[in-house]
Design an enzyme around this catalytic site. Structure first.
Site, short mmCIF file in Angstrom:
data_model
loop_
_atom_site.label_atom_id
_atom_site.label_comp_id
_atom_site.label_asym_id
_atom_site.label_seq_id
_atom_site.Cartn_x
_atom_site.Cartn_y
_atom_site.Cartn_z
N HIS A 132 -44.90 -27.94 -28.21
CA HIS A 132 -45.22 -27.38 -26.90
C HIS A 132 -45.49 -25.89 -27.03
O HIS A 132 -44.72 -25.16 -27.68
CB HIS A 132 -44.07 -27.60 -25.91
CG HIS A 132 -44.26 -26.88 -24.61
ND1 HIS A 132 -43.39 -25.93 -24.14
CD2 HIS A 132 -45.25 -26.98 -23.67
CE1 HIS A 132 -43.82 -25.45 -22.98
NE2 HIS A 132 -44.94 -26.08 -22.67
N SER A 133 -46.58 -25.44 -26.45
CA SER A 133 -46.92 -24.01 -26.40
C SER A 133 -46.90 -23.41 -27.80
O SER A 133 -47.60 -23.88 -28.69
CB SER A 133 -45.97 -23.30 -25.45
OG SER A 133 -46.41 -21.99 -25.19
#
Length: 329
Positions: A130-131
């Site tokens: 994520h990210s």
């Protein structure tokens, strides 16, 4: 059911080098109890949280994967691992990203050793990042001692691949330059890695979709970029955090994972073409049915039928133009 993330004991050398970081195995209820002794028989997936992210965010993926495995009587199942970066702020400082990348490399080696005596021992790990966690995963091939075969599948969620959201730190811009240059200039090193980048769309105010493109995507046949609002059966834009727990998107991801399993090896298929077919099926052209190895060929419009449709469309356009001119006049 209750959450029981089991901490994996790391070698002392790794613990001393990275005292703030930890590795966990996700589990719930009976499944967690059965894996207490770390006699694992599933398919390893490693979740990497992003800037200030929690290792507990793995539950979104892990719980759905567990329900799916229960539905098929554990014919296949996944072991979800997660890294605790101590909610470190890495979006503005590249030095922390370098340290996290080195730690993840050590974690992958530890994870694979857990399976070494199993009948269907994996040789690679799938990663969901994520990210900034997705960027850390993409940085792994830049390490000197990293073996490309350690990863065969990478899915990133709202990861700014192209450039930093706020390039305030030289270490951060240098980190991005090193990662993107490696993927462009040494594409041979990642030729067997299948990559999917999912952007959140207009609701993601932190990472705009344009930053989630993979560099030179058109020249990398095993990379795919999609926006969550265009994913079949999801059809929704997500903000930067909710992309992690958006149920429709998680379902698409887990369905893809199970369709990627090779019945012979009981691991994710080593065939890059098959991996791309599955990802395209679930994230681009889902026809609302299960993935098929040899899908039916779509009917092509030929001859008179095609001409008839073309003529009808042209006549409709002429009527629209005439109508608009009449109103203006």
């Amino acid at each position: 059911m209750y959450l029981l993330s089991q901490k994996i004991k790391l070698p002392k050398k790794i613990s001393r080098r990275f005292p703030a970081y930890e590795l966990y195995l996700y589990g719930e209820g009976n499944y967690a109890e059965e894996n207490k002794n770390l006699i694992l028989t599933g398919i390893p997936v490693l979740f990497l949280p992003g800037n200030a992210g929690s290792y507990k965010q793995v539950r979104s993926l892990g719980s759905i994967a567990l329900r799916k495995a229960e539905d098929i009587d554990f014919k296949y199942h996944f072991n979800f691992f997660t890294v605790n970066f101590n909610e470190e702020l890495v979006a503005l400082y590249g030095g922390s990203l370098q340290r996290q990348t080195r730690f993840v490399h050590e974690c992958i080696k530890v994870i694979l050793k857990l399976y070494k005596d199993q009948e269907f021992a994996p040789s690679s790990v799938a990663i969901v990042g994520h990210s900034m966690g997705g960027l850390v995963a993409r940085a792994l091939p830049t390490l000197k001692n990293f073996k490309p075969e350690f990863i065969n599948l990478l899915i990133t969620q709202a990861t700014p691949h192209v450039a930093p959201v706020m390039p305030l730190d030289k270490y951060l811009t240098d980190f991005y330059t090193a990662v993107n240059n490696h993927w462009i200039l040494k594409a041979q090193d990642v030729r067997n890695l299948t990559t999917l980048s999912v952007a959140g769309g207009f609701r993601d105010y932190q990472v705009r979709s344009g930053l989630a493109f993979l560099p030179r995507l058109s020249q990398h046949s095993r990379a795919l970029f999609v926006v969550s609002s265009a994913v079949p059966r999801t059809w929704a834009s997500t903000d930067h955090l909710s992309i992690v727990w958006c149920k429709e998107l998680i379902l698409a991801t887990i369905r893809a994972f199970f369709d990627l399993i090779d019945e012979t090896t009981k691991q994710i298929t080593e065939d890059p073409k098959k991996r791309m077919l599955v990802l395209n099926h679930h994230f681009v052209r889902h026809p609302a049915k299960f993935f098929e190895e040899d899908p039916e060929t779509l009917t092509e419009l030929k001859g008179t039928t095609q001409n008839t449709i073309w003529n009808a469309w042209r006549q409709a356009m002429v009527l629209i133009l005439v109508s608009s001119r009449t109103r203006l006049g």
